[in-house]
Design a protein around this motif. Sequence first.
Motif, PDB file in Angstrom:
ATOM      1  N   GLY A   1      -1.263 -27.995 -44.018  1.00 48.66           N
ATOM      2  CA  GLY A   1      -0.632 -28.819 -42.885  1.00 48.66           C
ATOM      3  C   GLY A   1      -0.079 -28.137 -41.710  1.00 48.66           C
ATOM      4  O   GLY A   1       0.200 -28.727 -40.543  1.00 48.66           O
ATOM      5  N   LEU A   2      -0.372 -26.717 -41.808  1.00 46.18           N
ATOM      6  CA  LEU A   2       0.137 -26.104 -40.629  1.00 46.18           C
ATOM      7  C   LEU A   2      -1.146 -25.421 -40.085  1.00 46.18           C
ATOM      8  O   LEU A   2      -2.305 -24.860 -40.781  1.00 46.18           O
ATOM      9  N   LYS A   3      -1.432 -24.992 -38.855  1.00 45.05           N
ATOM     10  CA  LYS A   3      -2.577 -24.227 -38.287  1.00 45.05           C
ATOM     11  C   LYS A   3      -1.958 -22.616 -38.066  1.00 45.05           C
ATOM     12  O   LYS A   3      -0.893 -22.240 -38.013  1.00 45.05           O
ATOM     13  N   ARG A   4      -2.831 -21.873 -37.793  1.00 43.38           N
ATOM     14  CA  ARG A   4      -2.609 -20.444 -37.799  1.00 43.38           C
ATOM     15  C   ARG A   4      -1.545 -20.169 -36.640  1.00 43.38           C
ATOM     16  O   ARG A   4      -0.716 -19.364 -36.892  1.00 43.38           O
ATOM     17  N   GLU A   5      -1.826 -20.653 -35.591  1.00 44.23           N
ATOM     18  CA  GLU A   5      -0.822 -20.170 -34.639  1.00 44.23           C
ATOM     19  C   GLU A   5       0.522 -20.890 -34.746  1.00 44.23           C
ATOM     20  O   GLU A   5       1.339 -20.208 -34.412  1.00 44.23           O
ATOM     21  N   ASP A   6       0.731 -21.722 -35.606  1.00 46.97           N
ATOM     22  CA  ASP A   6       2.056 -22.498 -35.939  1.00 46.97           C
ATOM     23  C   ASP A   6       2.724 -21.732 -36.870  1.00 46.97           C
ATOM     24  O   ASP A   6       3.895 -21.290 -36.801  1.00 46.97           O
ATOM     25  N   VAL A   7       1.972 -20.865 -37.835  1.00 41.91           N
ATOM     26  CA  VAL A   7       2.412 -19.914 -38.886  1.00 41.91           C
ATOM     27  C   VAL A   7       2.936 -18.708 -38.174  1.00 41.91           C
ATOM     28  O   VAL A   7       4.021 -18.216 -38.397  1.00 41.91           O
ATOM     29  N   LEU A   8       2.079 -18.188 -37.226  1.00 41.23           N
ATOM     30  CA  LEU A   8       2.574 -17.123 -36.544  1.00 41.23           C
ATOM     31  C   LEU A   8       3.596 -17.168 -35.660  1.00 41.23           C
ATOM     32  O   LEU A   8       4.341 -16.287 -35.624  1.00 41.23           O
ATOM     33  N   LYS A   9       3.656 -18.397 -35.054  1.00 47.52           N
ATOM     34  CA  LYS A   9       4.859 -18.551 -34.093  1.00 47.52           C
ATOM     35  C   LYS A   9       6.067 -18.522 -34.915  1.00 47.52           C
ATOM     36  O   LYS A   9       7.052 -18.100 -34.334  1.00 47.52           O
ATOM     37  N   ILE A  10       6.117 -19.404 -36.003  1.00 53.86           N
ATOM     38  CA  ILE A  10       7.418 -19.500 -36.947  1.00 53.86           C
ATOM     39  C   ILE A  10       7.698 -18.178 -37.319  1.00 53.86           C
ATOM     40  O   ILE A  10       8.913 -17.531 -37.228  1.00 53.86           O
ATOM     41  N   LEU A  11       6.902 -17.329 -37.866  1.00 58.01           N
ATOM     42  CA  LEU A  11       7.016 -15.973 -38.367  1.00 58.01           C
ATOM     43  C   LEU A  11       7.416 -15.015 -37.433  1.00 58.01           C
ATOM     44  O   LEU A  11       8.506 -14.361 -37.560  1.00 58.01           O
ATOM     45  N   HIS A  12       6.925 -15.331 -36.209  1.00 61.43           N
ATOM     46  CA  HIS A  12       7.127 -14.269 -35.128  1.00 61.43           C
ATOM     47  C   HIS A  12       8.790 -14.574 -34.726  1.00 61.43           C
ATOM     48  O   HIS A  12       9.527 -13.455 -34.347  1.00 61.43           O
ATOM     49  N   ASN A  13       9.369 -15.634 -34.695  1.00 61.64           N
ATOM     50  CA  ASN A  13      10.713 -15.750 -34.433  1.00 61.64           C
ATOM     51  C   ASN A  13      11.568 -15.277 -35.883  1.00 61.64           C
ATOM     52  O   ASN A  13      12.747 -15.107 -35.486  1.00 61.64           O
ATOM     53  N   LYS A  14      11.250 -14.814 -36.716  1.00 63.01           N
ATOM     54  CA  LYS A  14      12.062 -14.444 -37.985  1.00 63.01           C
ATOM     55  C   LYS A  14      11.977 -13.007 -37.983  1.00 63.01           C
ATOM     56  O   LYS A  14      12.865 -12.287 -38.898  1.00 63.01           O
ATOM     57  N   PHE A  15      11.060 -12.155 -37.243  1.00 64.17           N
ATOM     58  CA  PHE A  15      11.278 -10.778 -37.466  1.00 64.17           C
ATOM     59  C   PHE A  15      12.091  -9.994 -36.639  1.00 64.17           C
ATOM     60  O   PHE A  15      12.266 -10.672 -35.357  1.00 64.17           O
TER      61      PHE A  15
END
Length: 97
Positions: A83-97
Motif C-alpha cells: 500500500g505504499l510507494k517507494r518514495e513514500d517509504v523513503l520519505k518516512i524513513l528519511h525523517n527518522k534518521f
Amino acid sequence: MLNLLETEEGIILPVRIQPRASKDEIAGEYNGALKIKLTSPPVEGEANRRCIEFLSKRFKIAKSQLEIIKGEKSKDKLIKIIGLKREDVLKILHNKF
C-alpha cells in the motif's frame, strides 16, 4: 543507501534487527538494510511481532499491510510493505534518521 525493491505487490524492505535494546528505534542503515533496535527478546517470535508493530506505527499503516517474507528466525529480514510507494517509504524513513 537502502536496497528497497518495488514490486507489484508492494515494497520489499531489508531490515536488520537488534533485539534486547534499551528502546525501540530506527538506528540507521546496515549494509543496505534498515537497522532497527527493539526491546523485545528474540524468542518465540516476540521480536518479529514487535518489529511489525513498530513499523506499522512508523508508516501509519495497519499491521496487516506488513509481512515478514524472509528471515523469521534471523536478525536479517525482508519485509513486504503493501500500500505504499517507494518514495513514500523513503520519505518516512528519511525523517527518522
